[in-house]
Design a protein around this motif. Structure first.
Motif, PDB file in Angstrom:
ATOM      1  N   TYR A  17       0.834  -1.210   0.000  1.00 14.30           N
ATOM      2  CA  TYR A  17       0.000   0.000   0.000  1.00 14.30           C
ATOM      3  C   TYR A  17       0.866   1.257   0.000  1.00 14.30           C
ATOM      4  N   GLN A  18       1.872   1.292   0.851  1.00 16.86           N
ATOM      5  CA  GLN A  18       2.754   2.457   0.931  1.00 16.86           C
ATOM      6  C   GLN A  18       3.514   2.656  -0.380  1.00 16.86           C
ATOM      7  N   ILE A  19       3.957   1.570  -0.976  1.00 17.45           N
ATOM      8  CA  ILE A  19       4.662   1.665  -2.260  1.00 17.45           C
ATOM      9  C   ILE A  19       3.710   2.185  -3.332  1.00 17.45           C
ATOM     10  N   SER A  20       2.483   1.689  -3.337  1.00 15.63           N
ATOM     11  CA  SER A  20       1.525   2.142  -4.354  1.00 15.63           C
ATOM     12  C   SER A  20       1.257   3.636  -4.224  1.00 15.63           C
ATOM     13  N   ARG A  21       1.139   4.119  -3.010  1.00 12.94           N
ATOM     14  CA  ARG A  21       0.891   5.552  -2.791  1.00 12.94           C
ATOM     15  C   ARG A  21       2.107   6.399  -3.162  1.00 12.94           C
ATOM     16  N   ALA A  22       3.281   5.930  -2.798  1.00 13.46           N
ATOM     17  CA  ALA A  22       4.501   6.696  -3.038  1.00 13.46           C
ATOM     18  C   ALA A  22       4.861   6.756  -4.517  1.00 13.46           C
ATOM     19  N   VAL A  23       4.561   5.697  -5.240  1.00 11.44           N
ATOM     20  CA  VAL A  23       4.973   5.601  -6.641  1.00 11.44           C
ATOM     21  C   VAL A  23       3.838   5.973  -7.589  1.00 11.44           C
ATOM     22  N   GLY A  24       2.604   5.927  -7.091  1.00  8.70           N
ATOM     23  CA  GLY A  24       1.463   6.294  -7.920  1.00  8.70           C
ATOM     24  C   GLY A  24       0.982   5.176  -8.825  1.00  8.70           C
ATOM     25  N   VAL A  25       1.040   3.936  -8.302  1.00 10.18           N
ATOM     26  CA  VAL A  25       0.512   2.792  -9.048  1.00 10.18           C
ATOM     27  C   VAL A  25      -0.618   2.179  -8.232  1.00 10.18           C
ATOM     28  N   ASP A  26      -1.421   1.342  -8.881  1.00  9.82           N
ATOM     29  CA  ASP A  26      -2.511   0.719  -8.140  1.00  9.82           C
ATOM     30  C   ASP A  26      -1.982  -0.382  -7.228  1.00  9.82           C
ATOM     31  N   MET A  27      -2.810  -0.766  -6.266  1.00 10.46           N
ATOM     32  CA  MET A  27      -2.414  -1.767  -5.272  1.00 10.46           C
ATOM     33  C   MET A  27      -2.047  -3.098  -5.912  1.00 10.46           C
ATOM     34  N   ASP A  46       8.795   5.393 -16.144  1.00  8.55           N
ATOM     35  CA  ASP A  46       8.518   6.391 -15.101  1.00  8.55           C
ATOM     36  C   ASP A  46       8.273   5.719 -13.744  1.00  8.55           C
ATOM     37  N   THR A  47       7.620   4.573 -13.737  1.00  6.43           N
ATOM     38  CA  THR A  47       7.390   3.840 -12.491  1.00  6.43           C
ATOM     39  C   THR A  47       8.710   3.337 -11.918  1.00  6.43           C
ATOM     40  N   LEU A  48       9.546   2.806 -12.773  1.00  4.48           N
ATOM     41  CA  LEU A  48      10.852   2.325 -12.332  1.00  4.48           C
ATOM     42  C   LEU A  48      11.675   3.478 -11.757  1.00  4.48           C
TER      43      LEU A  48
END
Length: 60
Positions: A17-27, A46-48
């Motif tokens: 969850y924290q990674i998804s929020r920080a990086v802007g990807v879905d759960m 961009d995600t990488l």
């Protein structure tokens, strides 16, 4: 950025969850990253880059 991505560091310090929020990807994608169900080189550039930046901040 030339920071080597240390996925194990991210997973030890952050939840999917924290990674998804920080990086802007879905759960779902964040959980696949955590579970290593997706290769990092298959991620959008961009995600990488955001993962590498997050990794750098955690190492600092």
């Amino acid at each position: 950025m030339n920071t080597e991505l240390n996925l194990s560091l991210l997973v030890k310090k952050l939840t999917a969850y924290q990674i998804s929020r920080a990086v802007g990807v879905d759960m779902e994608l964040a959980q696949k990253i955590v579970d290593e169900e997706i290769k990092l080189e298959d991620l959008p550039e961009d995600t990488l880059g955001k993962l590498q930046e997050l990794n750098h901040k955690l190492m600092s």
